[in-house]
Design an enzyme around this catalytic site. Structure first.
Site, PDB file in Angstrom:
ATOM      1  N   TRP A 194      53.703 -22.466 -20.537  1.00 30.09           N
ATOM      2  CA  TRP A 194      53.685 -23.320 -21.724  1.00 30.09           C
ATOM      3  C   TRP A 194      55.092 -23.874 -21.937  1.00 30.09           C
ATOM      4  O   TRP A 194      56.076 -23.130 -21.836  1.00 30.09           O
ATOM      5  CB  TRP A 194      53.258 -22.541 -22.981  1.00 30.09           C
ATOM      6  CG  TRP A 194      53.471 -23.376 -24.207  1.00 30.09           C
ATOM      7  CD1 TRP A 194      52.691 -24.408 -24.640  1.00 30.09           C
ATOM      8  CD2 TRP A 194      54.583 -23.301 -25.117  1.00 30.09           C
ATOM      9  NE1 TRP A 194      53.237 -24.973 -25.764  1.00 30.09           N
ATOM     10  CE2 TRP A 194      54.398 -24.315 -26.078  1.00 30.09           C
ATOM     11  CE3 TRP A 194      55.716 -22.487 -25.205  1.00 30.09           C
ATOM     12  CZ2 TRP A 194      55.301 -24.535 -27.125  1.00 30.09           C
ATOM     13  CZ3 TRP A 194      56.612 -22.709 -26.247  1.00 30.09           C
ATOM     14  CH2 TRP A 194      56.395 -23.723 -27.189  1.00 30.09           C
ATOM     15  N   GLU A 236      49.043 -24.174 -20.393  1.00 31.15           N
ATOM     16  CA  GLU A 236      48.596 -24.151 -21.792  1.00 31.15           C
ATOM     17  C   GLU A 236      49.039 -25.398 -22.541  1.00 31.15           C
ATOM     18  O   GLU A 236      50.228 -25.675 -22.655  1.00 31.15           O
ATOM     19  CB  GLU A 236      49.174 -22.910 -22.478  1.00 31.15           C
ATOM     20  CG  GLU A 236      48.818 -22.818 -23.959  1.00 31.15           C
ATOM     21  CD  GLU A 236      49.399 -21.580 -24.634  1.00 31.15           C
ATOM     22  OE1 GLU A 236      50.233 -20.891 -24.011  1.00 31.15           O
ATOM     23  OE2 GLU A 236      49.024 -21.319 -25.786  1.00 31.15           O
ATOM     24  N   LYS A 238      49.001 -27.998 -26.060  1.00 27.98           N
ATOM     25  CA  LYS A 238      49.251 -27.795 -27.483  1.00 27.98           C
ATOM     26  C   LYS A 238      49.087 -29.119 -28.216  1.00 27.98           C
ATOM     27  O   LYS A 238      49.183 -30.192 -27.619  1.00 27.98           O
ATOM     28  CB  LYS A 238      50.661 -27.238 -27.661  1.00 27.98           C
ATOM     29  CG  LYS A 238      50.950 -26.695 -29.044  1.00 27.98           C
ATOM     30  CD  LYS A 238      52.218 -25.857 -29.058  1.00 27.98           C
ATOM     31  CE  LYS A 238      52.491 -25.347 -30.462  1.00 27.98           C
ATOM     32  NZ  LYS A 238      53.584 -24.371 -30.503  1.00 27.98           N
ATOM     33  N   ASP A 269      44.409 -22.168 -26.382  1.00 29.20           N
ATOM     34  CA  ASP A 269      44.931 -21.358 -27.487  1.00 29.20           C
ATOM     35  C   ASP A 269      44.247 -21.832 -28.761  1.00 29.20           C
ATOM     36  O   ASP A 269      44.291 -23.019 -29.095  1.00 29.20           O
ATOM     37  CB  ASP A 269      46.457 -21.542 -27.565  1.00 29.20           C
ATOM     38  CG  ASP A 269      47.101 -20.694 -28.654  1.00 29.20           C
ATOM     39  OD1 ASP A 269      46.597 -20.697 -29.787  1.00 29.20           O
ATOM     40  OD2 ASP A 269      48.133 -20.054 -28.374  1.00 29.20           O
ATOM     41  N   HIS A 272      45.856 -24.295 -31.160  1.00 26.12           N
ATOM     42  CA  HIS A 272      46.449 -25.522 -30.631  1.00 26.12           C
ATOM     43  C   HIS A 272      45.570 -26.758 -30.714  1.00 26.12           C
ATOM     44  O   HIS A 272      45.678 -27.672 -29.904  1.00 26.12           O
ATOM     45  CB  HIS A 272      46.871 -25.294 -29.174  1.00 26.12           C
ATOM     46  CG  HIS A 272      48.056 -24.394 -29.057  1.00 26.12           C
ATOM     47  ND1 HIS A 272      48.741 -24.208 -27.891  1.00 26.12           N
ATOM     48  CD2 HIS A 272      48.703 -23.648 -29.983  1.00 26.12           C
ATOM     49  CE1 HIS A 272      49.738 -23.370 -28.083  1.00 26.12           C
ATOM     50  NE2 HIS A 272      49.740 -23.008 -29.347  1.00 26.12           N
ATOM     51  N   HIS A 296      43.685 -17.748 -25.534  1.00 25.91           N
ATOM     52  CA  HIS A 296      44.627 -17.104 -26.447  1.00 25.91           C
ATOM     53  C   HIS A 296      43.954 -17.059 -27.806  1.00 25.91           C
ATOM     54  O   HIS A 296      43.719 -18.105 -28.409  1.00 25.91           O
ATOM     55  CB  HIS A 296      45.920 -17.930 -26.582  1.00 25.91           C
ATOM     56  CG  HIS A 296      46.914 -17.679 -25.494  1.00 25.91           C
ATOM     57  ND1 HIS A 296      48.157 -18.268 -25.481  1.00 25.91           N
ATOM     58  CD2 HIS A 296      46.863 -16.890 -24.395  1.00 25.91           C
ATOM     59  CE1 HIS A 296      48.832 -17.854 -24.419  1.00 25.91           C
ATOM     60  NE2 HIS A 296      48.062 -17.032 -23.732  1.00 25.91           N
ATOM     61  N   ASP A 304      51.251 -23.902 -38.949  1.00 26.01           N
ATOM     62  CA  ASP A 304      51.520 -22.785 -38.037  1.00 26.01           C
ATOM     63  C   ASP A 304      50.296 -22.505 -37.170  1.00 26.01           C
ATOM     64  O   ASP A 304      49.174 -22.504 -37.648  1.00 26.01           O
ATOM     65  CB  ASP A 304      51.872 -21.531 -38.833  1.00 26.01           C
ATOM     66  CG  ASP A 304      52.134 -20.350 -37.904  1.00 26.01           C
ATOM     67  OD1 ASP A 304      52.928 -20.516 -36.963  1.00 26.01           O
ATOM     68  OD2 ASP A 304      51.522 -19.292 -38.088  1.00 26.01           O
ATOM     69  N   ASP A 306      50.026 -19.679 -35.252  1.00 29.80           N
ATOM     70  CA  ASP A 306      50.139 -18.310 -34.740  1.00 29.80           C
ATOM     71  C   ASP A 306      49.971 -17.200 -35.765  1.00 29.80           C
ATOM     72  O   ASP A 306      50.627 -16.176 -35.664  1.00 29.80           O
ATOM     73  CB  ASP A 306      51.507 -18.144 -34.058  1.00 29.80           C
ATOM     74  CG  ASP A 306      51.750 -19.185 -33.000  1.00 29.80           C
ATOM     75  OD1 ASP A 306      51.109 -19.109 -31.956  1.00 29.80           O
ATOM     76  OD2 ASP A 306      52.580 -20.094 -33.231  1.00 29.80           O
ATOM     77  N   ASP A 336      47.771 -14.304 -29.034  1.00 28.13           N
ATOM     78  CA  ASP A 336      49.011 -15.049 -29.251  1.00 28.13           C
ATOM     79  C   ASP A 336      49.214 -15.303 -30.738  1.00 28.13           C
ATOM     80  O   ASP A 336      48.774 -16.315 -31.263  1.00 28.13           O
ATOM     81  CB  ASP A 336      48.983 -16.362 -28.465  1.00 28.13           C
ATOM     82  CG  ASP A 336      50.349 -17.029 -28.444  1.00 28.13           C
ATOM     83  OD1 ASP A 336      51.298 -16.434 -28.997  1.00 28.13           O
ATOM     84  OD2 ASP A 336      50.467 -18.125 -27.896  1.00 28.13           O
TER      85      ASP A 336
HETATM   86  C1  RNT Z   1      53.156 -21.639 -27.935  1.00 30.45           C
HETATM   87  C2  RNT Z   1      52.175 -21.087 -26.972  1.00 30.45           C
HETATM   88  C3  RNT Z   1      52.675 -19.965 -26.140  1.00 30.45           C
HETATM   89  C4  RNT Z   1      53.611 -19.063 -26.890  1.00 30.45           C
HETATM   90  C5  RNT Z   1      54.070 -17.890 -26.109  1.00 30.45           C
HETATM   91  C6  RNT Z   1      55.244 -17.212 -26.725  1.00 30.45           C
HETATM   92  O1  RNT Z   1      52.603 -22.451 -28.853  1.00 30.45           O
HETATM   93  O2  RNT Z   1      51.007 -20.725 -27.607  1.00 30.45           O
HETATM   94  O3  RNT Z   1      51.615 -19.291 -25.559  1.00 30.45           O
HETATM   95  O4  RNT Z   1      53.098 -18.652 -28.104  1.00 30.45           O
HETATM   96  O5  RNT Z   1      54.301 -18.263 -24.816  1.00 30.45           O
HETATM   97 ZN    ZN Z   2      49.346 -19.535 -26.770  1.00 33.87          ZN
END
Ligand code: RNT
Ligand code: ZN
Length: 429
Positions: A194, A236, A238, A269, A272, A296, A304, A306, A336
């Site tokens: 990523w 990955e 985003k 993810d 994302h 993920h 955010d 995460d 994640d």
């Molecule tokens: C970032 C990605 C990635 C990170 C990690 C730390 O938006 O999701 O996977 O969170 O690599």
């Molecule tokens: Zn991720």
């Protein structure tokens, strides 16, 4: 305060028996679902334990550059030994098998400054030894952020060839390290790429960075490097990042095409995508072309991507989709999220338990019955049954999952967390 639930093992067995009859009426075998849910490995991201800081020895000050954890709850792991100890504590409170998902910035260079392009497998032997000792698998991630060469918004797509080459060498190093870890453990290592590359505001040129990224990735993944099949590379995408609100070079569309044409694993993810997009719906679209996917689990809130994973509709729908199409074996599952404002060990346990709980929830779906109703055009009946499943005695199934795995029931693991916080975490600066 104590968190032990008043339920006894005998009651859990009795509740389960009762639930089994109710689910069986819809053609669901919950005993099998529990066994299946306990087979799937979940890869625990090491970065919740130290707020994505990493343990690199640096000879220059570096800002965040791409990822930011917010909060300052005490007890963050300050080195590899502390982090591994924390992770072991976490794993012991979780049902099912786990892996440790580490980043290149978590190596052990013995106090030496080793830049990212020069990292070697030997810098990760402490992780490998630990993984062997505890029978935990390892996954890997190159760290294309938090570095002086990542501070102006570009890494693998950087306009400067020198900087691009530096990151290409890092990508290659991460593949060699993954291969070596895989060989040492006799296992596959998912190596997830990523990058934070993008722009805060309307770029005049959205095309060239993407062309450069294709070329850079092709160099990182060059077959001529002879990297073995132990290293399973993923990419990955985003939607946006902090300070990269307008443009993300490695967008989801970019990587969907890249992964497909280069035979790489595509990573989705859950944080994302646009909030109204359904990751669950995307699975069948991607699986029509991909043998496997990396997922993920995460939870987006406003800007955010995460937050700690909870047992939410979004996560449940992902696993319902996978279970309904017998595709559980076709995913690599990783977490994640990172929250630095609460006890980090508890954050891990909440998010990982929620993920496995959602997986189990998917596995107790009366799919055959639902499909039959759908095929017969009985759509109201299908919807009613779907709705009714939500209040089935699922807690009895989850409790049995924890009992079988010999881990704390309900939220009673909090007792151990509070002890660990008192004895270990609060001793850290
Ligand atoms: C970032 C990605 C990635 C990170 C990690 C730390 O938006 O999701 O996977 O969170 O690599
Ligand atoms: Zn991720």
């Amino acid at each position: 305060m104590h968190y032990k639930t008043p339920i006894t093992d005998v009651q859990i067995e009795a509740n389960f028996k009762h639930a089994a009859e109710q689910y069986a009426a819809f053609g669901v075998d919950i005993e099998r679902a529990v066994d299946r849910a306990l087979e799937v490995p979940i890869s625990l991201h090491c970065w919740q334990g130290d707020d994505v800081a990493g343990f690199e020895v640096k000879d220059e000050a570096v800002e965040g550059g791409g990822i930011m954890a917010t909060g300052n709850y005490p007890g963050r792991a300050r080195n590899g030994d502390e982090l591994r100890r924390d992770l072991k504590k976490v794993v012991d409170l979780l049902p099912g098998p786990h892996r440790a998902n580490i980043h290149a910035s978590y190596g052990d260079t013995g106090g030496e400054v080793v830049d990212r392009d020069a990292l070697e497998p030997e810098h990760f032997t402490s992780w490998v030894d630990w993984a062997k000792a505890h029978d935990i698998g390892i996954d890997f991630n190159p760290t294309y952020f938090a570095h002086s060469k990542a501070n102006d918004g570009f890494t693998l797509s950087h306009p400067d060839k020198g900087i691009r080459d530096f990151w290409i060498q890092h990508g290659i190093a991460s593949r060699r390290i993954s291969e070596a870890i895989g060989k040492a453990l006799g296992d596959e290592v998912v190596n997830n790429h990523w990058i934070p590359d993008g722009a805060k505001d309307h770029p005049a040129d959205r095309w060239t960075p993407r062309e450069r990224l294709v070329e850079a990735l092709d160099t990182v993944f060059d077959d001529g490097l002879g990297i073995g099949p132990e290293c399973v590379d993923a990419v990955e995408g985003k939607l946006f990042g902090l300070g990269m609100e307008d443009y993300t070079v490695g967008s989801n569309d970019f990587y969907a095409n890249y992964a497909l044409t280069r035979d790489k694993l595509l990573c989705l993810d859950m944080g994302h995508f646009h909030p109204t997009e359904s990751i669950a719906d995307k699975l069948s679209a991607h699986f029509a072309f991909h043998e496997k996917l990396l997922i993920h689990t995460s939870r987006p809130i406003r800007w955010d991507s995460d937050h700690v994973v909870l047992f939410s509709d979004d996560v449940r729908y992902v696993f319902l989709e996978l279970a309904r199409h017998n595709a559980i074996d076709r995913m690599y599952l990783a977490l994640d999220f990172f929250d630095a404002s609460i006890n980090r060990i508890a954050a891990y346990v909440i998010g990982t338990r929620a993920t496995r709980k959602a997986l189990l929830y998917g596995l107790v779906d009366p799919t055959d019955r639902l499909r039959q109703l759908e095929a017969e055009g009985k759509l109201a009946q299908k919807l009613a049954l779907m709705e009714d499943m939500k209040t089935m005695p699922f807690s009895a199934v989850w409790d049995m999952c924890c009992l079988k795995a010999n881990v704390p029931i309900g939220a009673s693991w909090l007792d151990e967390i509070e002890t660990y916080e008192r004895d270990v975490l609060s001793q850290r600066d």
